[in-house]
Design a protein around this motif. Structure first.
Motif, PDB file in Angstrom:
ATOM      1  N   CYS A 170       0.873  -1.168   0.000  1.00  0.00           N
ATOM      2  CA  CYS A 170       0.000   0.000   0.000  1.00  0.00           C
ATOM      3  C   CYS A 170       0.916   1.225   0.000  1.00  0.00           C
ATOM      4  CB  CYS A 170      -0.894   0.018   1.234  1.00  0.00           C
ATOM      5  SG  CYS A 170      -1.941  -1.436   1.414  1.00  0.00           S
ATOM      6  N   PHE A 174      -2.427   4.624   2.250  1.00  0.00           N
ATOM      7  CA  PHE A 174      -3.081   3.474   2.864  1.00  0.00           C
ATOM      8  C   PHE A 174      -4.570   3.758   2.939  1.00  0.00           C
ATOM      9  CE2 PHE A 174      -4.902   1.424   6.623  1.00  0.00           C
ATOM     10  CZ  PHE A 174      -4.678   0.093   6.293  1.00  0.00           C
ATOM     11  N   HIS A 182      -5.483   2.354  -1.540  1.00  0.00           N
ATOM     12  CA  HIS A 182      -4.169   1.771  -1.230  1.00  0.00           C
ATOM     13  C   HIS A 182      -3.061   2.184  -2.208  1.00  0.00           C
ATOM     14  CE1 HIS A 182      -5.732  -0.328   2.116  1.00  0.00           C
ATOM     15  NE2 HIS A 182      -6.280  -1.343   1.480  1.00  0.00           N
ATOM     16  N   HIS A 256       0.138  -5.172   3.428  1.00  0.00           N
ATOM     17  CA  HIS A 256      -1.219  -5.684   3.698  1.00  0.00           C
ATOM     18  C   HIS A 256      -1.181  -7.225   3.731  1.00  0.00           C
ATOM     19  CE1 HIS A 256      -5.496  -6.099   3.645  1.00  0.00           C
ATOM     20  NE2 HIS A 256      -5.751  -4.871   3.243  1.00  0.00           N
ATOM     21  N   CYS A 351      -5.715 -10.876   8.287  1.00  0.00           N
ATOM     22  CA  CYS A 351      -4.661  -9.926   7.944  1.00  0.00           C
ATOM     23  C   CYS A 351      -4.106  -9.300   9.216  1.00  0.00           C
ATOM     24  CB  CYS A 351      -5.195  -8.834   7.027  1.00  0.00           C
ATOM     25  SG  CYS A 351      -5.457  -9.363   5.326  1.00  0.00           S
ATOM     26  N   GLU A 353      -1.259  -6.419   9.556  1.00  0.00           N
ATOM     27  CA  GLU A 353      -0.524  -5.537   8.662  1.00  0.00           C
ATOM     28  C   GLU A 353       0.371  -4.579   9.436  1.00  0.00           C
ATOM     29  OE1 GLU A 353      -3.481  -3.584   6.183  1.00  0.00           O
ATOM     30  OE2 GLU A 353      -4.879  -5.219   6.635  1.00  0.00           O
ATOM     31  N   ALA A 355       2.103  -1.094   9.346  1.00  0.00           N
ATOM     32  CA  ALA A 355       1.671   0.094   8.611  1.00  0.00           C
ATOM     33  C   ALA A 355       2.316   1.357   9.165  1.00  0.00           C
ATOM     34  CB  ALA A 355       0.146   0.223   8.674  1.00  0.00           C
TER      35      ALA A 355
END
Length: 377
Positions: A170, A174, A182, A256, A351, A353, A355
């Protein structure tokens, strides 16, 4: 009719010899499919990561067409590779020979939809696959066990949409925002720029640069490098973004990651005390809160951002695997499962993730780097 047993090499048909009819009868009597059709044999050739394969049986006309086809593919490969190198981007093929790459535990081959992909193999037999479209890691197997990553059944390998699953990028955004969901990095061809061997383990580096497609929605010049290292029981990534423009820009980003899991039994440890932005029930208006649970589960729809998350989380995928998710400079974490929005597959993955939800500000020539380290006990 003459029949030929063909041996395929790196640059086409290496050898063709006549097949005696008694051998065919013997194989049929034993019930052995020794001479599969060419497409299946080609798949086997790629899967086994070998340069040659005996046992492809064709007639004379097919042999001639096969020679022409393989020669054409080889010439096309080198032509595209040369043009790509001259342009400094474009279609993303390796700049080194397959023979050299293979010796490093790296092989460039053809994947689904005829898209180029990299196969990484560790000395102990662990494997990873990376598609150059989207720079997406699509598979991670430890010691020949089941895949720890997940690809959604609606995944298409046609470049019309991103690869749905694995470890998509992403960037430079995001979630929803001024540009497409993304960002664009998962919709572009990354370039394979090199491989190396670190303590016997394969390491590959991919790059992404701005292009007319990206500038149409985000008018900045940038250079991103994505370094992937496969060890026997771990998979590490390092993402570096450099501002090559003459003006500052900001971005948000994430990996992701889709993990294969039993969603109803999966859980994550390490998030207690984090500030949360919960997108359930309304993703457009997240509710601020604080995580009070020691163990976070996926009882239904889950879409929650954890700000200032710790540098290590523990995922129990509900299938008997405990996965450590460590990071450096990925300041936040996201847990997601679509529940009934994806009724066909929501039970089979979760998921987790890493980030960077808040904007990263980069002045010209400045860089930002973040590392993710996945490992299994």
């Amino acid at each position: 009719m003459s029949l030929w047993e063909v041996q395929i090499g790196e640059f086409g048909v290496r050898k063709a010899k006549p097949v005696r009819q008694w051998r065919l009868r013997f194989s049929a009597r034993k019930g052995i499919s020794r001479f599969p059709r060419f497409p299946r044999a080609r798949e086997r050739l790629q899967r086994d990561k070998r340069r040659s394969l005996h046992g492809i049986c064709v007639n004379t006309a097919t042999l001639n067409r096969l020679r022409i086809r393989l020669l054409t593919e080889t010439l096309k490969f080198f032509l595209i590779s040369t043009i790509s190198k001259m342009k400094g981007g474009g279609r993303s093929y390796a700049s080194m020979s397959n023979k050299k790459s293979a010796s490093l535990g790296v092989q460039l081959t053809e994947g689904e939809g005829n898209l180029p992909k990299l196969l990484l193999t560790s000395p102990a037999g662990s494997e990873a696959e990376i598609y150059l479209f989207g720079g997406c890691i699509t598979s991670w197997r430890v010691l020949s066990r089941k895949d720890l990553l997940f690809l959604r059944p609606d995944t298409l390998f046609n470049k019309n949409k991103p690869i749905s699953g694995g470890v998509p990028h992403c960037f430079p955004q995001f979630g929803p925002g001024p540009i497409q969901q993304h960002g664009f990095a998962r919709n572009m061809d990354w370039t394979f720029v090199g491989s190396e061997n670190t303590e016997g383990n394969p390491v590959v580096t991919l790059e992404l640069k701005d292009a007319p497609y990206s500038r149409a929605m985000w008018d900045f010049s940038f250079h991103a490098l994505f370094k992937v290292t496969l060890n026997d029981k771990s998979l590490s990534t390092e993402l570096t973004v450099k501002n090559t423009d003459n003006k500052a820009f900001s971005f948000s980003t994430a990996l992701h990651t889709y993990f294969r899991a039993s969603a109803s039994n999966a859980s994550v440890k390490g998030l207690k005390g984090c500030k949360t932005l919960n997108k359930d029930p309304d993703p457009k208006n997240p509710v601020e809160g604080k995580e009070e649970r020691d163990v976070v589960t996926y009882p239904g729809f889950v879409d929650c951002i954890y700000l200032d998350a710790p540098s290590e989380l523990q995922l129990d995928n509900g299938l008997g695997d405990l996965i450590s998710i460590k990071n450096t400079n990925w300041s936040d974490a996201v847990l997601w499962n679509p529940y009934l929005q994806m009724e066909a597959c929501y039970k089979d993955f979760v998921c987790v993730e890493n980030a960077k939800i808040g904007s990263v500000q980069l002045e010209p020539e400045q860089t930002w780097t973040a590392v993710q380290h996945l490992s299994i006990a």
